[in-house]
Every structure is written in C-alpha cells, then in structure tokens.
Scaffold this motif. Structure first.
Motif, short mmCIF file in Angstrom:
data_model
loop_
_atom_site.label_atom_id
_atom_site.label_comp_id
_atom_site.label_asym_id
_atom_site.label_seq_id
_atom_site.Cartn_x
_atom_site.Cartn_y
_atom_site.Cartn_z
N ILE A 185 0.65 -1.23 0.20
CA ILE A 185 0.26 0.37 -0.05
C ILE A 185 1.02 1.43 -0.09
CG2 ILE A 185 -1.74 1.49 1.19
CD1 ILE A 185 -1.62 -1.76 3.11
N PHE A 186 0.23 2.47 -0.61
CA PHE A 186 1.56 3.22 -0.78
C PHE A 186 0.48 4.62 -0.88
CE2 PHE A 186 1.61 2.71 -5.28
CZ PHE A 186 1.23 3.51 -5.82
N ASP A 187 1.28 5.64 -0.96
CA ASP A 187 0.39 7.45 -1.50
C ASP A 187 1.09 7.30 -2.27
OD1 ASP A 187 -2.05 9.07 -1.20
OD2 ASP A 187 -0.63 10.21 -0.44
N ALA A 188 0.81 8.37 -3.77
CA ALA A 188 1.88 8.99 -3.96
C ALA A 188 2.41 10.03 -3.58
CB ALA A 188 0.99 9.38 -5.22
N LEU A 189 1.37 10.83 -2.50
CA LEU A 189 2.12 12.08 -1.36
C LEU A 189 2.49 11.62 -0.19
CD1 LEU A 189 -0.98 14.60 -2.22
CD2 LEU A 189 0.70 14.35 -3.15
N ASN A 190 2.67 10.34 -0.37
CA ASN A 190 3.53 10.30 1.33
C ASN A 190 2.39 10.55 1.59
OD1 ASN A 190 5.32 8.15 1.00
ND2 ASN A 190 6.77 9.90 0.39
N ASP A 191 1.79 10.89 1.92
CA ASP A 191 0.18 11.72 2.76
C ASP A 191 -0.11 9.85 3.76
OD1 ASP A 191 -1.44 11.83 4.32
OD2 ASP A 191 -3.20 13.42 2.41
N VAL A 192 0.44 9.74 4.71
CA VAL A 192 0.23 8.55 5.49
C VAL A 192 -1.73 8.51 5.97
CG1 VAL A 192 0.38 6.75 7.98
CG2 VAL A 192 2.27 7.79 6.64
N ASP A 193 -2.43 9.20 5.63
CA ASP A 193 -4.31 9.24 6.18
C ASP A 193 -4.39 8.64 4.96
OD1 ASP A 193 -3.94 10.81 8.87
OD2 ASP A 193 -4.60 12.77 7.51
N ASN A 194 -3.91 8.83 3.82
CA ASN A 194 -4.72 8.02 2.38
C ASN A 194 -4.81 6.48 2.33
OD1 ASN A 194 -5.73 10.22 1.43
ND2 ASN A 194 -4.02 10.66 0.04
#
Length: 520
Positions: free
Chosen positions: A117-126
């Motif tokens: 699981i990753f987020d393109a903004l490194n926004d951990v909330d996502n």
C-alpha cells in the motif's frame, strides 16, 4: 547463525508492466506457474498496478479470474502480493471506505496475502483505511514509503530567488522525513515497510543510509524496491542487502534490467559469495526463465528494451575470472560505502551480460522514465517537440507551486503534463497556468491529500477558486450506474467483483463486461 534474505519476485506484475506494457496473457502466465510453485519465492507480485485495467482493456480477460487461477496453482507455496494506491486503489481518484472495504475483502478472498500500500503524496492518512481492511480480512499490510528527491536548483536560480525575497525551501525529503513516515506506518499496523523507489533514482549511498536508518528504528521487516532505468538498480539492491534489508524485489533474468528491477540471478551470485541464504530453487527459476524467453519473443512488439541479455544459468554456467572479480569487488565497495566504485563494477557486470545501458536522459532529468517519455509523447503529438527542454526546466517550479508532491504515479504524470502546458503558455505569450488540468486543480485543491509542503493559498485561489484546502469528501460519492443490457436482459455487473470493476475502471470495465455478457 546464517543470514537469510527473502525475495519478492515481480516478474508477473511490475516486471511485465515495466518492460512489456502489461501484455502477458493468462495462457502465457499459465505456462510458468507450475515452475513458480517449486521456486520457493517468499512472495510473488502478481496483481494490482496496471494489471486489472490492462487485462480487461487489451486482453479481454477478467482480472479476478487471473488472480484466482494463479492462487489455484501456487497455493501456499508463495505469498501472492498486489500493489494498491491506498485510497486511490488502482486509479487516480479517491474512493469511499465502502469501496476500499469491498476491494480488500475480495482481493484477499481471491488469493492475495500481502497488500503493498502506498500513497503518491506519502500522505499516511490516505492508506489508513486500506491497512485496516487488509488486516481485518487476514492479509498482511506492506506499507511503502515512496522515495523521491527535492528539485534541483542551480546556483543562479537560488541567487535570483533570494534577491527577490523568496528564498528556496530547505530540503524536505531528508532521512528524517522517510523515517518518520515509516514509523507512522508501523504505528498504524504495518506488517512490513518497503522503501519503494519506482523511478530507480535512489543511488547506492542514499540506499545505504536509509536502509541502516530503517533497520535501526523499525521493529518490522524492511523491503527494498527499485528499478534499473538510470543505472543505480543493481548497485542499490546490493547496498540494501549489505546494510540489512530483510527482503529485496527482483525479476527473473529475461524480464530484468532496463526499466525493470535487477535480476534475481545476479542477487543469487552476490548472496552466495556473502554466505547469505535465499532458500530458492534455482533449477525451478531456470525453468521459468527458459519459458520467459519464449514469452518475451512473443511480446516483442511491446518490448521497451529491445535487447535480450546473454543466456545465463548461475547453476551451470561458469563466469569468466575477470567478471567474477567484479562481483567480489562490488561487494567490497558496498561494504566500504564506496559508491562510485560500486557503480563501476555493477555497470561492468551488467554490460558483460548485455543488460540495457543506463538511461542518461532520465538520470540527468532526475524524473521517472515514464514521466519523461509521456512528456516527449505529449509534445510530439502537439508538434512542439522543441519545447521539451523548456518544459523540463519548469518541472521544479510547477512541483513547488503544487506543494512539492513526490514524483510517483499519478502525481508525476500530473506535474509533467502541467509543465508541458505551462511551456506552451509561455510559447504563446500567455501567463503560466492559463490551462490547468482538472487533475492539477484537484491536486492543488487538496483532493489527493496533504502535500509535503503547504500550497500557497493565493496560488490555490488562482488555480482552484478557493483559498483553503478542500480535502476529498466521500459523502457525495455516487456509484456507477449498473444498467440492464437490453440484448440479454441481465445486469452489466451481476456480482460484487464486477461492481468493483465498474467502480474502479468505469469506461474499461463497462466495455469489457458488455462484451462478456453479450458472448454468453
């Protein structure tokens, strides 16, 4: 105690996506699965990313059936893994928790045991909701910190900015930045942390620093993922191994190198020399590789490298003495943190085996290869190829204006397309951002999540018409219309899996499901 290194094989997902436009058919995959069952990989990445979209769009195949067929053959011999973009799942748009819940439940029931699981903004909330649902349904959460770098500014640019009262930002993507993201993910229940470098831009020295830092401070296993595009891949993987990575990601020989990850066969040689056990059945790997050679020939129309590596089987083929010394020298250089020497030896090894040369354009541009090629294609289509250098020069400013997003999918494509648009603006005497894309507006508005640095409210007002950040609000989410097909009298999506396809890939899934129902 003998150290063991786990291997995640990427060949059937990231490997074929990076090198062959995700065109492997189910019949081709079926040919290698019996050998994979015997190979002993800790994990096989087989799903997610572009696979579900591509198998429907280009192959007229059902992505759920692909996963279930792989699981039926592999069983529990290896963990099956998938790649998910957190709240965005496989697409570019955020989804509600209801959709994320259904997706995770069905993916795990169909065979996935580890969800990266990753987020393109490194926004951990996502990624919070995906972690929660993956673990709820019995899967393991592999949380990825996306590696990226700060924009490069020349001395002239820094002086100009300071003279105009707008000094450039201090570096954001420091060691502490990546560690803090990893620690936060661990606190949310991550079962492992991946340092994920989708662009291949992490040099060996930085790899060593970050792997050491993560290993010192995390309680969960650490995985390392990179690509070979600009020439760092093999050296960085070796540096990750030397500095304690628990898992590394590789491809099998004929699908390795170039835009893809390094070859497991080269990692095997390094580990054998260092006394590290892989627990792999290399005879089975060789059988997979022989079949992959034929499959690669069948996929030649989509082959990005256009260059086959020399035939090599580490169990049977003797390496010339001078090349064997390069392996020994590379290990010594990695242990002594001598980055330049390490790169020289690894490049010599790759050159001997005829792997693609480093892409100097990508290395110089310091942007992902896919972002670069998309910008080239966009300008060529517009008949403005001469604006490439200008568009490239605008990337740092566009990225800063948008909150300095990491250059990973989808933000890399959003920033690249907007830089091209801004170059066209200037060429035609218009102010920059005269034509912001819908995706750029959504990024600046805050719908993709929190950016590493705040967006200037005045810029947000200019681009999105609002001063304050406006995060994604799922309360107004409307499900895709599920029509009854007139010809057959059946619903377009007849079960939850088909409904999920329709939600995640509205246009592609609508075409695919219509064909499926019409041919019944």
């Amino acid at each position: 105690m003998v150290r063991k290194l786990l291997i995640r094989d990427l060949t059937l997902r990231d490997g074929q996506q990076s090198a062959f436009a995700t065109r492997m058919s189910q019949k081709q995959i079926d040919r290698v699965l019996p050998y994979y069952k015997d190979a002993g990989f800790y994990a096989m990445e087989v799903w997610g990313g572009a696979v579900p979209d591509s198998v429907m769009r280009y192959l007229n195949e059902n992505p759920w059936e692909r996963l279930e067929k792989i699981k039926a053959i592999i069983g529990d011999a290896s963990n099956l893994t998938a790649l998910s973009r957190g709240r965005n799942l496989f697409g570019y748009n955020p989804y509600t928790d209801e959709i994320i819940d259904g997706f995770c439940r069905n993916a795990i029931q169909s065979g996935i045991s580890v969800m990266r699981i990753f987020d393109a903004l490194n926004d951990v909330d996502n990624i919070k909701s995906t972690i929660r649902y993956v673990k709820k349904y019995g899967g393991k959460a592999d949380c990825a910190v996306c590696y990226t770098i700060d924009p490069h500014h020349s001395a002239v640019e820094r002086i100009k900015a300071a003279l105009h009262g707008h000094p450039l930002h201090k570096p954001i993507f420091t060691d502490e930045y990546f560690l803090n993201k990893a620690l936060l993910m661990e606190s949310l229940g991550a079962d492992m942390i991946t340092l994920k470098d989708m662009s291949g831009l992490i040099p060996p020295g930085r790899t060593a620093e970050l792997i050491r830092l993560l290993k010192k401070n995390l309680k969960v296993p650490v995985d390392f993922h990179t690509h070979c595009t600009p020439g760092y891949g093999l050296a960085s993987v070796l540096m990750a191994i030397v500095n304690g990575a628990d898992i590394v990601d590789t491809n099998i020989w004929n699908f390795a190198g170039g835009p893809a990850a390094p070859a497991v066969e080269l990692v095997y040689i390094f580990c054998r020399k260092m006394g590290i056990e892989l627990d792999l059945n290399m005879e089975a790997v060789a059988r997979i590789n022989a079949e992959l050679l034929e499959i690669r020939k069948e996929l030649s129309a989509f082959d990005t490298a256009k260059k086959l590596p020399k035939h090599f089987d580490p169990l049977e083929d003797k390496i010339p003495a001078e090349i064997n010394r390069f392996f020994n020298d590379a290990i010594e250089a990695a242990r002594k943190d001598k980055e330049d020497d390490l790169l020289l030896y690894c490049h010599a090894i790759e050159e001997y085996f005829d792997f693609p040369e480093p892409n100097d354009l990508v290395k110089k541009a310091q942007i992902p290869g896919g972002m670069y090629t998309n910008m080239v294609a966009q300008l060529k289509q517009l008949g403005q190829s001469d604006l490439l250098e200008k568009a490239m020069s605008l990337i740092p400013q566009v990225r800063m204006d948008a909150g300095l997003p990491p250059l990973v999918t989808p933000t890399s494509q959003i920033i690249g397309a907007q830089a091209v648009s801004c170059a066209l603006d200037e060429e035609n005497g218009r102010p920059m951002y005269s034509n912001p894309s819908n995706q750029f507006i959504a990024l600046v508005k805050g719908e993709y999540g929190k950016t590493p640095i705040p967006v200037d409210p005045a810029f947000r007002l200019k681009i999105a018409g609002v001063r304050d950040e406006m995060p994604y609000d799922g309360s107004s989410y409307v499900m895709q219309e599920n029509l009854v097909l007139e010809e057959s009298g059946v619903l377009l999506a007849e079960n939850e899996k088909e409904i999920l396809l329709l939600e995640l890939f509205p246009t592609v899934a609508r075409t695919f499901l219509t064909k499926q129902k019409m041919n019944k």
